[in-house]
Design a protein around this motif. Structure first.
Motif, short mmCIF file in Angstrom:
data_model
loop_
_atom_site.label_atom_id
_atom_site.label_comp_id
_atom_site.label_asym_id
_atom_site.label_seq_id
_atom_site.Cartn_x
_atom_site.Cartn_y
_atom_site.Cartn_z
N LEU A 187 -17.15 -68.36 -21.75
CA LEU A 187 -16.98 -69.58 -21.44
C LEU A 187 -15.50 -69.90 -21.52
O LEU A 187 -14.80 -69.09 -22.14
CB LEU A 187 -17.94 -70.49 -22.56
CG LEU A 187 -19.38 -70.34 -22.52
CD1 LEU A 187 -19.92 -71.16 -23.69
CD2 LEU A 187 -19.73 -70.74 -21.23
N ASP A 240 -16.20 -67.98 -25.81
CA ASP A 240 -17.40 -67.43 -26.38
C ASP A 240 -18.28 -66.68 -25.37
O ASP A 240 -18.21 -67.25 -24.17
CB ASP A 240 -18.38 -68.81 -26.77
CG ASP A 240 -17.88 -69.48 -28.17
OD1 ASP A 240 -17.02 -68.78 -28.88
OD2 ASP A 240 -18.21 -70.53 -28.20
N VAL A 285 -21.43 -65.40 -23.15
CA VAL A 285 -22.50 -65.74 -22.82
C VAL A 285 -23.54 -64.50 -22.25
O VAL A 285 -23.02 -63.49 -21.72
CB VAL A 285 -22.69 -67.04 -21.96
CG1 VAL A 285 -22.08 -68.32 -22.96
CG2 VAL A 285 -21.85 -66.66 -20.83
N GLU A 344 -21.12 -73.21 -17.32
CA GLU A 344 -20.71 -73.93 -18.90
C GLU A 344 -21.66 -74.96 -19.32
O GLU A 344 -21.68 -74.98 -20.79
CB GLU A 344 -19.25 -74.62 -18.71
CG GLU A 344 -18.07 -73.87 -18.19
CD GLU A 344 -17.41 -73.30 -19.32
OE1 GLU A 344 -17.42 -73.79 -20.56
OE2 GLU A 344 -16.78 -72.33 -19.30
N GLN A 390 -24.47 -72.19 -20.28
CA GLN A 390 -24.04 -71.17 -21.04
C GLN A 390 -24.76 -69.68 -20.64
O GLN A 390 -25.14 -68.90 -21.48
CB GLN A 390 -24.09 -71.31 -22.35
CG GLN A 390 -23.33 -72.53 -22.98
CD GLN A 390 -23.18 -72.86 -24.51
OE1 GLN A 390 -23.84 -71.98 -25.21
NE2 GLN A 390 -22.53 -74.04 -24.99
#
Length: 217
Positions: free
Chosen positions: A15, A19, A21, A118, A121
């Protein structure tokens, strides 16, 4: 020069926050595959190691996909990791693809493009988005004997990724190109995937819950 997936590290999807995903295929990996289980059982009754057959078929499928993607992108494929027999079978798939293109006008806009949601995710890499016969089209290439339900869940997720990227899709298609002559060629134009999208969302929820449980241990 293009490099086949056999020698590439899997794409890491992150992201904007940094982070990591899961990919679409990782999420759908939680689903059982009854057709695969039946196929493995049938081979076992014949004294055949299904893992060896599966791995060889996977190599041919990976190379077939690589040849097609390189053709669309105008790149020279790297086949150095493959046997002459596998290359021959993969080139048969490429010929079937050439036959299909003879009847269609193709204008690629995205080829093997990684995208991130986004909102939900997850990430995924689409095979092809562009114009096919002047229509904005999401096109997915498959090799093998059949079109399975999880393919549609995958495409529903890809449609979401493209929507978040601001791309309008009018047509979604699967081209199934058999690795052997007896596996044939199949083109499937797909309608609405609302229910398939809900299946994917539920898989994503289960995946995230399982991940949370593992963290708690």
């Amino acid at each position: 020069m293009g490099i086949p997936d056999k020698t590439k590290i899997h794409t890491v999807y992150k992201l904007k926050s940094g982070d990591r995903v899961p990919s679409v295929t990782t999420v759908l990996g939680i689903l059982g595959k009854p057709a695969l289980i039946q196929w493995a059982w049938e081979l076992g009754t014949q004294g055949i190691d299904y893992k060896a057959v599966r791995d060889n078929a996977g190599d041919i499928g990976t190379l077939s996909h690589h040849l097609i993607m390189c053709d669309i992108k105008g790149e020279k494929p790297d086949t150095s990791e493959y046997s002459a027999q596998d290359i021959d079978k993969a080139e048969n798939c490429l010929i079937k693809y050439y036959d299909w293109t003879m009847n269609h006008k193709i204008k690629p806009l995205m080829v093997e493009t990684p995208l991130i949601s986004e909102e939900h995710q997850f990430g995924g890499t689409i095979d092809f988005f562009g114009e096919v016969d002047n229509q904005p089209t999401l096109l997915d290439f498959k090799t093998g004997k059949a079109i399975y339900p999880e393919f549609f869940y995958q495409l529903a997720a890809y449609e979401q990724l493209l929507a978040e990227a601001g791309q309008l899709i009018e047509v979604t298609r699967i081209l199934r190109i058999g690795r052997n002559e007896d596996e044939g060629f199949e083109e499937r134009t797909i309608g609405k995937l609302d229910n398939q999208w809900q299946v994917f969302l539920n898989c994503l929820s289960i995946y995230n819950l399982q991940k949370e449980i593992r963290r708690e241990k």
